[in-house]
Design a protein around this motif. Structure first.
Motif, short mmCIF file in Angstrom:
data_model
loop_
_atom_site.label_atom_id
_atom_site.label_comp_id
_atom_site.label_asym_id
_atom_site.label_seq_id
_atom_site.Cartn_x
_atom_site.Cartn_y
_atom_site.Cartn_z
N UNK A 6 -38.82 3.05 -40.77
CA UNK A 6 -38.60 2.78 -39.67
C UNK A 6 -38.91 4.53 -39.58
N UNK A 7 -39.52 5.25 -39.00
CA UNK A 7 -40.01 6.34 -39.07
C UNK A 7 -39.65 7.34 -37.47
N UNK A 8 -39.19 5.92 -36.60
CA UNK A 8 -39.15 6.46 -35.15
C UNK A 8 -37.48 6.63 -35.07
N UNK A 9 -37.01 4.90 -36.09
CA UNK A 9 -35.62 5.32 -35.72
C UNK A 9 -34.67 6.29 -36.58
N UNK A 10 -35.78 6.84 -37.46
CA UNK A 10 -35.08 8.60 -38.23
C UNK A 10 -35.29 9.37 -36.88
N UNK A 11 -36.43 9.59 -36.44
CA UNK A 11 -36.27 10.43 -35.41
C UNK A 11 -35.16 10.37 -34.38
N UNK A 12 -34.82 8.81 -34.09
CA UNK A 12 -33.64 9.24 -33.10
C UNK A 12 -32.93 9.82 -33.49
N UNK A 13 -32.47 9.06 -34.83
CA UNK A 13 -31.51 9.96 -35.57
C UNK A 13 -30.64 11.49 -35.76
N UNK A 14 -31.88 11.89 -35.99
CA UNK A 14 -31.36 13.16 -36.16
C UNK A 14 -31.46 14.00 -34.43
N UNK A 15 -32.46 13.05 -33.27
CA UNK A 15 -31.86 13.73 -31.83
C UNK A 15 -30.35 13.62 -31.37
#
Length: 131
Positions: A62-71
């Motif tokens: 889930x790369x989009x969830x990983x990006x959201x987690x970082x944000x």
């Protein structure tokens, strides 16, 4: 990273010892470093959390969830950094009194309050991004 940060602080204390009034200067920088390290612990907690969360999300595909987690982690850490910076700016004449009763040290630490607040804010974001 933490080891280099501690070596950096040690080098700063050694360099401050060469100033005009080293006893007062070292006391003031030590108080500021104490506040800095307290707030750095919060950022390092976010560092560990974002490392685990991003690796779990990437492992699950889930790369989009990983990006959201970082944000979210960077935003939360930045808001806490702003809060800590506001506390330092607002209490720069009162907070040093928690450590000392000497008026020269309190005055010198108060003078460093603006630099300390800015450093706290910047260091609230950097560890999260390196996580």
């Amino acid at each position: 990273m933490l080891c280099l940060e501690l070596w950096y602080f040690t080098a700063v204390i050694i360099l401050v010892g060469y100033l005009k009034n080293p006893e007062v200067e070292i006391s003031a920088i030590s108080i500021c470093m104490n506040f800095q390290l307290w707030t750095l612990m919060v950022s390092l907690g976010f560092n560990a959390a974002v490392s685990v969360r991003v690796s779990n999300e990437l492992g699950a595909g889930h790369p989009k969830a990983a990006k959201f987690s970082v944000v979210i982690a960077v935003s939360t850490s930045a808001l806490l950094g702003l809060l800590f910076m506001a506390i330092i700016f607002g209490g720069r004449t009162y907070l040093p009194k928690l450590f000392t009763d000497e008026p020269d040290v309190v005055k010198e630490t108060s003078r460093l309050g603006h630099l300390l607040g800015a450093t706290i804010f910047i260091n609230s974001i950097q560890p999260v991004l390196s996580g």
